[in-house]
Design a protein around this motif. Structure first.
Motif, PDB file in Angstrom:
ATOM      1  N   ILE A 348      -0.327  10.424 -10.547  1.00  0.00           N
ATOM      2  CA  ILE A 348      -0.210  10.524  -8.903  1.00  0.00           C
ATOM      3  C   ILE A 348       0.343  11.875  -8.934  1.00  0.00           C
ATOM      4  N   ALA A 349       0.158  12.071  -7.448  1.00  0.00           N
ATOM      5  CA  ALA A 349       0.777  13.361  -7.040  1.00  0.00           C
ATOM      6  C   ALA A 349       2.291  13.331  -6.935  1.00  0.00           C
ATOM      7  N   ASN A 350       2.733  14.497  -7.266  1.00  0.00           N
ATOM      8  CA  ASN A 350       4.260  14.807  -7.116  1.00  0.00           C
ATOM      9  C   ASN A 350       4.727  14.790  -5.921  1.00  0.00           C
ATOM     10  N   GLY A 351       6.033  14.361  -5.816  1.00  0.00           N
ATOM     11  CA  GLY A 351       6.578  14.487  -4.482  1.00  0.00           C
ATOM     12  C   GLY A 351       8.146  14.379  -4.499  1.00  0.00           C
ATOM     13  N   PRO A 352       8.860  14.171  -3.076  1.00  0.00           N
ATOM     14  CA  PRO A 352      10.102  14.396  -3.426  1.00  0.00           C
ATOM     15  C   PRO A 352      10.918  13.229  -3.933  1.00  0.00           C
ATOM     16  N   TYR A 353      10.200  11.897  -4.137  1.00  0.00           N
ATOM     17  CA  TYR A 353      10.767  10.836  -4.827  1.00  0.00           C
ATOM     18  C   TYR A 353      10.926  11.050  -6.305  1.00  0.00           C
ATOM     19  N   TYR A 354      10.329  12.014  -7.033  1.00  0.00           N
ATOM     20  CA  TYR A 354      10.439  11.991  -8.334  1.00  0.00           C
ATOM     21  C   TYR A 354      11.610  12.895  -8.721  1.00  0.00           C
ATOM     22  N   VAL A 397      -0.730   5.183  -3.352  1.00  0.00           N
ATOM     23  CA  VAL A 397       0.742   4.990  -3.551  1.00  0.00           C
ATOM     24  C   VAL A 397       1.198   5.876  -2.584  1.00  0.00           C
ATOM     25  N   VAL A 398       2.394   5.608  -1.996  1.00  0.00           N
ATOM     26  CA  VAL A 398       2.957   6.258  -1.153  1.00  0.00           C
ATOM     27  C   VAL A 398       3.854   7.488  -1.721  1.00  0.00           C
ATOM     28  N   VAL A 399       3.566   8.626  -1.613  1.00  0.00           N
ATOM     29  CA  VAL A 399       4.438   9.752  -2.271  1.00  0.00           C
ATOM     30  C   VAL A 399       5.416  10.564  -1.238  1.00  0.00           C
ATOM     31  N   SER A 400       5.322  10.263  -0.042  1.00  0.00           N
ATOM     32  CA  SER A 400       6.225  10.938   0.863  1.00  0.00           C
ATOM     33  C   SER A 400       7.561  10.073   0.721  1.00  0.00           C
ATOM     34  N   ASP A 401       8.398  10.569   1.602  1.00  0.00           N
ATOM     35  CA  ASP A 401       9.839   9.985   1.748  1.00  0.00           C
ATOM     36  C   ASP A 401      10.022   8.916   2.323  1.00  0.00           C
ATOM     37  N   MET A 402      10.156   7.670   1.621  1.00  0.00           N
ATOM     38  CA  MET A 402      10.358   6.391   2.239  1.00  0.00           C
ATOM     39  C   MET A 402      11.921   5.840   2.200  1.00  0.00           C
ATOM     40  N   SER A 403      12.886   6.627   2.108  1.00  0.00           N
ATOM     41  CA  SER A 403      14.076   6.184   1.840  1.00  0.00           C
ATOM     42  C   SER A 403      14.588   5.196   3.055  1.00  0.00           C
ATOM     43  N   GLU A 404      14.211   5.517   4.308  1.00  0.00           N
ATOM     44  CA  GLU A 404      14.482   4.760   5.297  1.00  0.00           C
ATOM     45  C   GLU A 404      14.012   3.208   5.270  1.00  0.00           C
ATOM     46  N   TYR A 405      13.015   2.829   4.328  1.00  0.00           N
ATOM     47  CA  TYR A 405      12.506   1.713   4.168  1.00  0.00           C
ATOM     48  C   TYR A 405      12.750   1.100   2.871  1.00  0.00           C
TER      49      TYR A 405
END
Length: 415
Positions: A348-354, A397-405
């Motif tokens: 999957i695409a890399n993102g800030p979650y990793y 899959v959501v690869v953006s920031d989902m920290s508020e959820y």
């Protein structure tokens, strides 16, 4: 005539107004809570970034920090202890080969250099004098040997004559012995003189070679002084940009002090740093991707510092396009060093979650709902992350920031 309203009536009226106000406020608070709750349980599709799980190749990389530096940078140090007399250029000026940058006080070393030139002439004259003296002495000795040879020849004739007279009875045996003895003594003395001549010749040649060697050593010392004198006339060693110069006129500068830096700002390299725990994953020749904003530049590791300093290993990246317009000296960059290749893996695409290999809770799109799921992630590069388990190809899959959820298990998706 007005009649006074009873206090009990006024009290009931105020109580009724207060109840209405409290009811209105309560309704507003309830509405706000319901709106917030609705918003928290839903997300606009435009506000999230989805990545579709697929199968492909991942060039595994480790991330490092980097800084753009000139491909060439030369530090100019003063070769002598001196004083800055005059400054000709300023930082940022373009300079050519041989351009004067500043002037040092060179009176002392110039005086020493002139003294050495005089001493060089004295040494040359001494050698020439010694050469003439040796030639004269050896010539005299050689001439004396020739004279001795002639005298020995004469004595040899006398010996033959005495022997002849003695055979005729006109001479005596003692006279023959005397002339023979004189002849033999003269021959031995001549042989001794010849050996002395040869030895003296070798000694004089050796002494002359020693003096010539000392002269050659002195010439080298003179050349070194001349080189130091030339270096002390601070000039640019090449066509470049003057990025630093000591412009404090009158200040004393000890030998070896940095007084200027010239840099080639038309070509650049990347100075990278990475934790020494990843030291075994970086080697000379590794492919590298450098990210500057949205730009991606490729290159290769050209050198790696063999020692770790404060838990950091430094390395240098040679860029394929080292004069890219986005490159600026001192610019911070993200550096990704490739060290392995994995084929046919889910990704999957890399993102800030990793943040590294491990288990993650990611939101997977199921119809119009995002559902939280535990996913095992593996290696990565700057583009993709390896999916070890928990997902199937084709899922989004959501690869953006989902920290508020992070406390939600399900989220509705609004179009």
């Amino acid at each position: 005539m007005d009649r006074e309203i009873p206090k009990e009536v006024l009290r009931k009226e105020r109580r009724r107004k207060m109840i209405k106000l409290v009811a209105v406020v309560g309704v507003c608070v309830l509405v706000v809570i319901l709106v917030i709750s609705f918003l928290r349980d839903s997300v606009n599709r435009k506000n999230i970034q989805l990545s579709t799980v697929d199968t492909g190749t991942i060039e595994v990389s480790v991330s490092a920090s980097g800084k753009v530096a000139p491909a060439f940078e030369e530090i100019i140090n003063t070769p002598i202890e001196s004083r800055i007399v005059e400054v000709y250029k300023r930082g940022g000026d373009s300079v050519d080969v041989g351009t004067p940058l500043l002037r040092l006080d060179l009176q002392t070393i110039e005086t020493d250099y002139r003294k050495m030139l005089d001493e060089l002439q004295v040494r040359q004259y001494r050698i020439e004098q010694q050469r003439i003296k040796n030639s004269s002495t050896l010539s005299d000795m050689e001439m004396q040997l020739k004279v001795n040879d002639m005298q020995i020849d004469k004595m040899e004739v006398e010996v033959r004559n005495e022997r002849y007279l003695d055979s005729l009875g006109a001479g005596t045996t003692d006279k023959v012995r005397e002339t023979e003895l004189s002849y033999n003594v003269a021959r031995l003395e001549q042989e001794q003189a010849r050996k002395k001549f040869e030895n003296d010749k070798k000694v004089t040649d050796a002494e002359l070679r020693v003096q010539e060697l000392e002269l050659e050593i002195f010439r080298k010392s003179l050349a070194e002084t001349r080189r130091i004198l030339n270096d002390a006339q601070i000039r640019s060693p090449r066509k470049a940009i003057l990025t630093y110069i000591n412009n404090q006129v009158g200040v004393r500068v000890p030998q070896g002090t940095q007084v200027a830096i010239v840099s080639d700002l038309s070509h650049f390299k990347i100075d990278g740093e990475i934790a020494d725990s990843y030291g075994d994953r970086i080697a000379t020749g590794n492919k590298v991707v450098v990210k500057i904003g949205n730009e991606q530049l490729t290159g290769a590791v050209s050198s790696v510092t063999p020692l770790s300093k404060n838990g950091i290993i430094q390395f240098t990246v040679q860029l394929d396009d080292d004069n890219h317009p986005r490159l600026r000296s001192g610019l911070k960059t993200d550096v990704y060093v490739m060290n392995a290749v994995k084929d046919d893996v889910m990704r999957i695409a890399n993102g800030p979650y990793y943040t590294g290999k491990g288990t993650y809770e990611l939101f997977v799109l199921d119809g119009s709902t995002l559902k939280k799921r535990k996913v095992q992630l593996g290696e990565s590069n700057f583009e993709y992350i390896e999916v070890v388990s928990g997902l199937q190809p084709g899922q989004q899959v959501v690869v953006s920031d989902m920290s508020e959820y992070r406390n939600r298990n399900k989220i509705k998706v609004k179009e």
